[in-house]
Design an enzyme around this catalytic site. Structure first.
Site: not given
Ligand code: SF4
Length: 374
Positions: A44, A140, A210, A82-83, A122, A39
């Site tokens: 990002q 999220d 929907c 991965l930043g 989250y 997770e």
């Protein structure tokens, strides 16, 4: 939705998820530690990019204790590329908290999980629902988009009132018997069919529910947020190379005192190992000369002599970073406590950011070109 429709809605989405979910490594485990790592990595970052990192990370740190006791540098090295490195630092800090506060056992409740470093609403809801079956709905950006389309909600979804309305809606829809599967199913729908652009409504298991589809609004929802203004940042970096072909990297803060002259480097670069870097005020050469004057305490550079490499660009959220890299040949590297010197390819094994990696690659390519030309 009345209770019959709600039942149908849940069954349709869960049946679709059982049949069509992607085969992802973290879906083969019930271990809260592994679910948590996935997770955090997925925040990002795209799924395809995460998979090899996830596998390498868990091969080296198979449980909370292994992660808690590892040198931070090794954790960062396995995260390198991965930043958003604060995620890795927090992950390790939280692992240490689990050891000290929970006697090595991953906490079981949302409230306890949320107390750990770097874990927000989250992530706590995702881990507690998937690993422990706690009845909590995740929200999220992905889930919010699906909900906004299902209910044809207009306006900026991140506005606090609207966001809490979405959370309430997510809680209502949650399948109480299978909260973990439910959360993953909604996220999977957002990631694979109900995508930001061109949602594939014909394949959607809940298309009959929907509102956006009924109203022909699927492409227009959610409405665009006002973009934060882009900020451009101009930097110059010096890849020093001595006669042995060694280069120099400066350490992130915490490894040693900041070096003289290095204190204005934006934290975007200096959070990991980095080349001497200057914020560019007027021109890149003068800014770098000032930094190098600071690093070579005993000597002043009469003039800056660097070979300009191809410019490097890198975007981090709303910040556009432009780096002017230079290869600077020197007879000796400055002697600095905590700094590292080695051939460039060895330095690339250090925990460095993608930005620094791009600069290192430019320098390595330039060096091999000039060797060929000799
Ligand atoms: S019908 Fe289309 S817009 Fe609506 S939830 Fe399904 S994929 Fe998303």
């Amino acid at each position: 939705l009345n209770s019959r429709q709600l039942k149908e809605f849940r069954e349709a989405l869960l049946a679709w998820f059982s049949q069509f979910q992607r085969d992802l490594p973290w879906r083969h485990t019930g271990d809260p530690y592994r679910i948590w790592v996935s997770e955090v990595m997925l925040q990002q970052t795209r799924v395809a990019a995460v998979i090899p990192y996830y596998e390498r990370f868990l091969a080296r740190f198979p449980d909370v204790r292994a992660l808690a006791e590892a040198p931070q540098e090794e954790v960062l090295r396995l995260w390198s590329g991965l930043g958003y490195y604060h995620r890795a630092r927090n992950l390790q800090r939280a692992a240490q908290q689990i050891i000290s506060r929970h006697a090595d056992k991953f906490p079981r409740t949302h409230a306890e999980i949320k107390e750990l470093a770097g874990i927000g609403e989250y992530t706590a809801a995702a881990v507690s629902s998937i690993a422990f079956g706690e009845r909590l709905a995740v929200l999220d950006g992905n889930v919010a988009r699906v909900l906004a389309r299902l209910d044809a909600i207009r306006g900026d979804l991140r506005e606090p009132k609207r966001w809490s309305g979405l959370q309430a809606r997510a809680d209502e829809l949650l399948a109480p018997e299978r909260p973990g599967d439910w959360n993953q199913a909604v996220m999977e729908l957002g990631a694979t069919l109900c995508t930001p652009r061109s949602p594939q409504c014909l394949l959607c298991p809940v298309q009959g529910f929907c509102e956006a589809r009924k109203l022909g609004l699927t492409e227009g929802l959610p409405e665009k947020r006002k973009n934060r203004a882009v900020v451009s940042i101009y930097l110059a970096a010096a890849v020093l190379v001595d006669e042995l072909g060694h280069s120099l990297l400066l350490p992130p803060p915490g490894n040693s005192n900041q070096h003289r002259g290095d204190d204005h480097v934006p934290s975007l670069v200096a959070k990991l190992w980095h080349f001497p870097t200057a914020s560019v005020q007027s021109d890149a050469e003068t800014s770098l000369k000032n930094i190098l004057d600071g690093l070579y305490a005993m000597k002043r550079w009469s003039a800056f002599r660097g070979e300009r490499l191809q410019a490097v660009r890198h975007t981090v959220t709303y910040r556009k970073i432009h780096i002017a890299p230079f290869l600077v040949r020197v007879s000796r590297l400055p002697k600095l406590i905590g700094a590292r010197s080695a051939p460039l390819d060895e330095l690339m094994e250090q925990p460095i950011s993608n930005l620094t990696r791009k600069v290192a690659r430019q320098a390595a390519a330039h060096l091999s070109e000039s060797k060929k030309a000799e």
